[in-house]
Scaffold this active site. Structure first.
Site, PDB file in Angstrom:
ATOM      1  N   SER A  93      40.077  30.372  37.160  1.00  0.00           N
ATOM      2  CA  SER A  93      41.267  30.666  37.964  1.00  0.00           C
ATOM      3  C   SER A  93      41.002  30.655  39.467  1.00  0.00           C
ATOM      4  CB  SER A  93      41.842  32.030  37.562  1.00  0.00           C
ATOM      5  OG  SER A  93      40.989  33.074  37.984  1.00  0.00           O
ATOM      6  N   ASP A 118      47.119  36.561  34.468  1.00  0.00           N
ATOM      7  CA  ASP A 118      45.835  37.204  34.174  1.00  0.00           C
ATOM      8  C   ASP A 118      45.242  37.656  35.496  1.00  0.00           C
ATOM      9  OD1 ASP A 118      43.292  37.938  33.418  1.00  0.00           O
ATOM     10  OD2 ASP A 118      42.808  36.072  32.378  1.00  0.00           O
ATOM     11  N   ASP A 157      37.576  39.584  42.764  1.00  0.00           N
ATOM     12  CA  ASP A 157      36.377  38.814  43.121  1.00  0.00           C
ATOM     13  C   ASP A 157      36.742  37.590  43.949  1.00  0.00           C
ATOM     14  OD1 ASP A 157      34.772  40.597  41.729  1.00  0.00           O
ATOM     15  OD2 ASP A 157      34.902  39.461  39.869  1.00  0.00           O
ATOM     16  N   THR A 196      42.383  46.706  48.820  1.00  0.00           N
ATOM     17  CA  THR A 196      43.314  45.785  48.166  1.00  0.00           C
ATOM     18  C   THR A 196      44.258  46.583  47.273  1.00  0.00           C
ATOM     19  OG1 THR A 196      41.777  45.379  46.321  1.00  0.00           O
ATOM     20  CG2 THR A 196      41.621  43.910  48.222  1.00  0.00           C
TER      21      THR A 196
END
Length: 312
Positions: free
Chosen positions: A295, A250, A256, A224
């Site tokens: 989030s 953020d 994750d 990533t």
């Protein structure tokens, strides 16, 4: 929301549980510097818990193995998992305090994190064996997901047992440490960010290095790259997936979110390219809200944004 049209099996996550203490700052602290925080918030966290929650919100059938203390932090740390109906019966209550993380987030959404392992340090080989047994009991073998916030010996035992029982594994080599290279050779799929991959590859950061790694280790390698998207290499193919263009608030938990979504989509039969494409959008959406677990988006919202081509 389940994955319509797909038969899902089981995602088993073995990993950490933390209470996250999020502090908003103008800039990340330098060595010896004292700074003021504008705000303090508490969220459930830990890479294992975050990835289990992401897989659940992606529509996966999730089982989670980890540990908390018998303290006031545990209930708060588990609240989002309980609300999302992630089973917590396999989470042990141990003598150490619940793990915690102090997270500093600057005005650009970048962060630095200081972790206290606490109960996560007591996730042991017996729990590893139980997690593998849960995955191998699935009708078509579940998918076992790991990170590196629990002891090396536990992860190694679980990876070796999984290979013995034919259980497919995903290892997120985060947070990276001196054991990451050894563990990475035992997994079927490796997920690393660009900095972790640079450490694994001794600085090589090009398609040929990724292809060589995948061929030599007979593994799928997923790297990533934040705003640069995702690169995937297998012994047979290599491809890139672009990330949506966003203004992050953020970035905590984005990695994750990617891991949990990627695991859920693979578990339910998506191709590597399809899974990576959905997961990178989910990770981008996660950057638009504060806190790791709050989030993490629902799959319905992620697919809705994809359908509307909102981020194109």
């Amino acid at each position: 929301m389940p994955l319509d049209g797909f038969r899902c099996f089981m995602i088993v996550v073995l990993g950490s549980i933390n209470l996250d203490i999020r502090l908003e700052v103008d800039s990340l602290p330098l060595a010896g510097e004292t700074i003021h925080a504008h705000n303090r918030q508490y969220f459930g966290g830990g890479k294992g818990a975050n990835q289990a929650l992401a897989a659940k919100r992606a529509g996966g059938d999730v089982s989670f193995f980890g540990a908390v203390g018998s303290d006031t932090l545990a209930e708060r740390a588990l609240a989002e998992l309980v609300e999302a109906d992630v089973p917590i019966l396999d989470i042990a209550v141990v003598r150490e305090e619940t793990g915690s993380a102090n997270i500093y987030v600057d005005r650009h959404g970048e962060n630095c994190i200081v972790i206290t392992a606490g109960a996560n340090g007591l996730v042991d080989v017996d729990m590893a064996a139980a997690a593998v047994a849960s995955a191998s009991a699935s009708a078509k073998r579940g998918l076992l997901v790991f990170q590196q916030e629990i002891p090396f010996e536990t992860n190694k035992a679980a990876l070796e047992l999984a290979r013995l029982h034919g259980v497919r594994t995903i290892l997120n080599v985060s947070p990276f440490d001196v054991t990451s290279a050894e563990l990475s050779r035992l997994a079927d799929i490796i997920i690393a960010n660009q900095h972790e991959w640079a450490k694994l590859s001794n600085g090589a950061d090009d398609p040929d290095a990724m292809r060589e790694w995948s061929g030599r280790n007979d593994q799928t390698l997923v790297v990533t790259r934040g705003a640069g998207g995702v690169v995937v290499s297998t012994p047979m193919e290599y491809f890139e997936v672009a990330a949506p263009v966003i203004q992050p608030i953020d970035t905590v938990g984005a990695g994750d979110t990617f891991c949990g979504y990627f695991a859920a989509e693979l578990d339910c039969g998506r191709s590597l390219k399809e899974a990576a494409g959905i997961a990178v959008v989910a990770a981008s959406v996660a950057c638009l809200r504060a806190g790791a677990q709050p989030s993490i988006p629902l799959r319905f919202d992620v697919l809705g944004l994809l359908a509307k081509n909102k981020f194109a």
